[in-house]
Motif scaffolding. Sequence first.
Motif, PDB file in Angstrom:
ATOM      1  N   ASN A  33       0.823  -1.195   0.000  1.00 43.54           N
ATOM      2  CA  ASN A  33       0.000   0.000   0.000  1.00 43.54           C
ATOM      3  C   ASN A  33       0.864   1.255   0.000  1.00 43.54           C
ATOM      4  OD1 ASN A  33      -1.570   2.196   0.772  1.00 43.54           O
ATOM      5  ND2 ASN A  33      -3.068   0.851   1.756  1.00 43.54           N
ATOM      6  N   THR A  34       0.855   1.910  -1.131  1.00 50.85           N
ATOM      7  CA  THR A  34       1.685   3.097  -1.298  1.00 50.85           C
ATOM      8  C   THR A  34       1.289   4.218  -0.336  1.00 50.85           C
ATOM      9  OG1 THR A  34       1.859   2.594  -3.626  1.00 50.85           O
ATOM     10  CG2 THR A  34       2.454   4.811  -2.965  1.00 50.85           C
ATOM     11  N   LEU A  35       0.014   4.295  -0.034  1.00 55.48           N
ATOM     12  CA  LEU A  35      -0.451   5.361   0.850  1.00 55.48           C
ATOM     13  C   LEU A  35       0.255   5.263   2.191  1.00 55.48           C
ATOM     14  CD1 LEU A  35      -4.255   5.002   0.167  1.00 55.48           C
ATOM     15  CD2 LEU A  35      -2.764   6.841  -0.620  1.00 55.48           C
ATOM     16  N   ALA A  36       0.217   4.083   2.747  1.00 52.92           N
ATOM     17  CA  ALA A  36       0.827   3.880   4.064  1.00 52.92           C
ATOM     18  C   ALA A  36       2.326   4.141   3.984  1.00 52.92           C
ATOM     19  CB  ALA A  36       0.554   2.468   4.550  1.00 52.92           C
ATOM     20  N   SER A  38       3.932   6.047   1.891  1.00 52.12           N
ATOM     21  CA  SER A  38       4.201   7.474   1.742  1.00 52.12           C
ATOM     22  C   SER A  38       3.983   8.213   3.059  1.00 52.12           C
ATOM     23  CB  SER A  38       3.295   8.073   0.669  1.00 52.12           C
ATOM     24  OG  SER A  38       3.554   7.474  -0.573  1.00 52.12           O
ATOM     25  N   LEU A  39       2.967   7.792   3.761  1.00 57.09           N
ATOM     26  CA  LEU A  39       2.661   8.439   5.038  1.00 57.09           C
ATOM     27  C   LEU A  39       3.844   8.298   5.971  1.00 57.09           C
ATOM     28  CD1 LEU A  39       0.577   9.842   6.782  1.00 57.09           C
ATOM     29  CD2 LEU A  39      -0.293   7.600   7.446  1.00 57.09           C
ATOM     30  N   THR A  44       6.139  10.864  -1.524  1.00 57.07           N
ATOM     31  CA  THR A  44       5.133  10.132  -2.296  1.00 57.07           C
ATOM     32  C   THR A  44       5.640   9.591  -3.625  1.00 57.07           C
ATOM     33  OG1 THR A  44       4.419  12.262  -3.181  1.00 57.07           O
ATOM     34  CG2 THR A  44       3.183  11.381  -1.331  1.00 57.07           C
ATOM     35  N   THR A  46       5.711  11.110  -6.145  1.00 53.69           N
ATOM     36  CA  THR A  46       4.760  11.622  -7.120  1.00 53.69           C
ATOM     37  C   THR A  46       5.008  13.101  -7.354  1.00 53.69           C
ATOM     38  OG1 THR A  46       3.083  10.046  -6.385  1.00 53.69           O
ATOM     39  CG2 THR A  46       2.314  11.957  -7.610  1.00 53.69           C
ATOM     40  N   ASN A  76       6.047   9.107 -10.417  1.00 52.06           N
ATOM     41  CA  ASN A  76       4.776   9.226 -11.111  1.00 52.06           C
ATOM     42  C   ASN A  76       4.442  10.694 -11.304  1.00 52.06           C
ATOM     43  OD1 ASN A  76       4.228   6.495  -9.327  1.00 52.06           O
ATOM     44  ND2 ASN A  76       3.391   6.458 -11.395  1.00 52.06           N
ATOM     45  N   VAL A  97      -0.956  19.951  -2.582  1.00 51.93           N
ATOM     46  CA  VAL A  97      -0.343  19.980  -1.251  1.00 51.93           C
ATOM     47  C   VAL A  97      -1.007  18.937  -0.364  1.00 51.93           C
ATOM     48  CG1 VAL A  97       0.038  21.353   0.828  1.00 51.93           C
ATOM     49  CG2 VAL A  97       0.310  22.403  -1.414  1.00 51.93           C
ATOM     50  N   GLN A  98      -2.302  18.831  -0.468  1.00 51.48           N
ATOM     51  CA  GLN A  98      -3.015  17.815   0.308  1.00 51.48           C
ATOM     52  C   GLN A  98      -2.501  16.418  -0.008  1.00 51.48           C
ATOM     53  OE1 GLN A  98      -7.377  19.978   0.842  1.00 51.48           O
ATOM     54  NE2 GLN A  98      -7.192  18.149  -0.442  1.00 51.48           N
ATOM     55  N   LYS A  99      -2.184  16.216  -1.265  1.00 48.68           N
ATOM     56  CA  LYS A  99      -1.693  14.909  -1.686  1.00 48.68           C
ATOM     57  C   LYS A  99      -0.226  14.736  -1.341  1.00 48.68           C
ATOM     58  CE  LYS A  99      -4.465  13.235  -5.134  1.00 48.68           C
ATOM     59  NZ  LYS A  99      -5.284  12.910  -6.107  1.00 48.68           N
ATOM     60  N   ARG A 100       0.394  15.811  -0.895  1.00 47.38           N
ATOM     61  CA  ARG A 100       1.808  15.762  -0.535  1.00 47.38           C
ATOM     62  C   ARG A 100       2.698  15.308  -1.690  1.00 47.38           C
ATOM     63  NH1 ARG A 100      -0.595  18.056   3.066  1.00 47.38           N
ATOM     64  NH2 ARG A 100      -0.280  17.743   5.311  1.00 47.38           N
TER      65      ARG A 100
END
Lengths: 321, 321
Positions: A33-36, A38-39, A44, A46, A76, A97-100
């Motif tokens: 899980n890329t989200l986790a 990146s967090l 990211t 990205t 990406n 920015v929200q997406k970091r």
Amino acid sequence: MTVSRVINRSGAISRETRERVEAAIAELGYVPNTLARSLRMKATQTLALVVSDITNPFFTTLARGVQDAARAEGFNVIFCNTDESETEQAEQLVALVQKRVDGVLLVPAASSAEPVAYLKRHKIPVVVLDRRVEDCLVDSVRCDSELGAYQLTRLLLDLGHRRIAMLSGPATVSTAVDRVAGYRRALTEAGLEVVAGLIFHGAYSPIGGRQMAQAALACTRRPTAFFAANNFIAIGAYQQLREAGLRVPEDVSMATFDEMPLTTLIEPFFTVVAQPAYEMGQRAMQLLLARLTNTAVGECQEVILPFDLIVRRSTGPVPAA
Amino acid sequence: MTVSRVINRSGAISRETRERVEAAIAELGYVPNTLARSLRMKATQTLALVVSDITNPFFTTLARGVQDAARAEGFNVIFCNTDESETEQAEQLVALVQKRVDGVLLVPAASSAEPVAYLKRHKIPVVVLDRRVEDCLVDSVRCDSELGAYQLTRLLLDLGHRRIAMLSGPATVSTAVDRVAGYRRALTEAGLEVVAGLIFHGAYSPIGGRQMAQAALACTRRPTAFFAANNFIAIGAYQQLREAGLRVPEDVSMATFDEMPLTTLIEPFFTVVAQPAYEMGQRAMQLLLARLTNTAVGECQEVILPFDLIVRRSTGPVPAA
DNA sequence: CTGTTAGCGCATTCAA
DNA sequence: TTGAATGCGCTAACAG
């Protein structure tokens, strides 16, 4: 888990456990899980490219350059359209920015430095593309619009044109302003008066082109040449001229900035200042990646790429009165 | 935190605390972290559009349709290119699963149903766009390629053409296959023999078009008409014909699928089957969003949109021998 | 109406 | 070489 180590090849792992883990991954169809990730990593992988309209071939070509360069480094890219609106742009930047995202390539909708400052405040590296912004402490990649416009205007002058309509973009956009500046310089150097009534500002769109061409045709003495500040304006203006019964280049000449790829392939027609869109995207991305990886990159860079002035069939001598 | 409630307008909050929080947010320049939110919510509000080449105007137009529809519902869209390669496509899909996108719009690189199955296995809704895949249990949006090709071939036949070269796309892609099928049906119905040597498969690119046109010109009896399966093929083929000293439509006729926006605006030339790219994107996105929000959507849908056959200057009667 | 607890899936750090 | 504890920033569920 030990799984993390297997996936990222970090740390040492016995061959046996690794194989066991890999087998399990395959069997379960496990996908990290890329989200986790990146967090946790605060990165990211990205980047974002913000342009006015991804439908414009100039920007799609640029986008490919950006993406190919990013892909090569495992990043990406997210594409965003602002439709040349500062509010849209602001919203997009907030979303980014929200997406970091780790960095942004920005073709600014206006020359205000605020959007750049906003990103910097959030510690997001930016490279400004294609256009200038007022504040200068940013990496940027573009062509010299003033020079291009100067040369294109010179070309028209050399063909004998004296009443040249300038159909430019929004007065808030640096390319539009710079192209007008180059136009003025060429006229002035030639000892000609700059007629304010022949300079138009409008949207970088076919509609904008139509409107400006219409206004230009309404002048008491019709211009003998039209200088469009970009490909979309050229298209709209061309249509308007045709509908007014004028032939290009027999009755009026036209020159423009930016290629129109498919058009060019089929029936090369427009005399243009061709900017190296793909390279611009590539270079901008390389600059951004350098900021992200290299720690010591020093001062901000300003890359000015050369353009090609290509003379084709849309320009010709002034017709006999 | 109470902050969450303020930002999401969830739960009840006293006006005073809300204002206090909002003030703090403004002062600190706080921007919520989407990654964390998505991780917690198990939803990213992000969808993906996977096409072969974002540089092709057909796909950019489609992409705009997709994006506009998504934006209206507060979803973001990621664009991916596969360059018509199944491996590239597979990689892209893995990346999308890793990112936990909520849904995918896929223009499949080949007709294998495996990629669709892969996404389904990961519980990611898919809508197949523009092309068919073997397995049928998917929502999909496209035009009837067979019918379009049939009508276009009919048109050429009615003009008197008998040796019509079919320059199609990769044999793995449904549109390429269907367009050949329509071509065959028209010939057969007209009582003509289908000459295998006049049917070509190549890349959906200008280069592909060039190569196929070259091969077609090498036939002992030169074709009098060329049917290109898409815009890029048409461009390449057109160039090749020109270089061979042939004029369109005086010496040979040409017809194709897909508009070439800028070209069309300037000098409408090609006789085409124009597919409603923007609407295709829109509809596909609407279908996807319905799957995501509505729980009860029932069986999978197959939307077939109408196309326009537009006759222009690239087609004409067979020249006298 | 507001605060607390817990866990989403990962990687870093330290222990075994 | 492996495992356990911890926290990234957020929200759902519950308490106060």
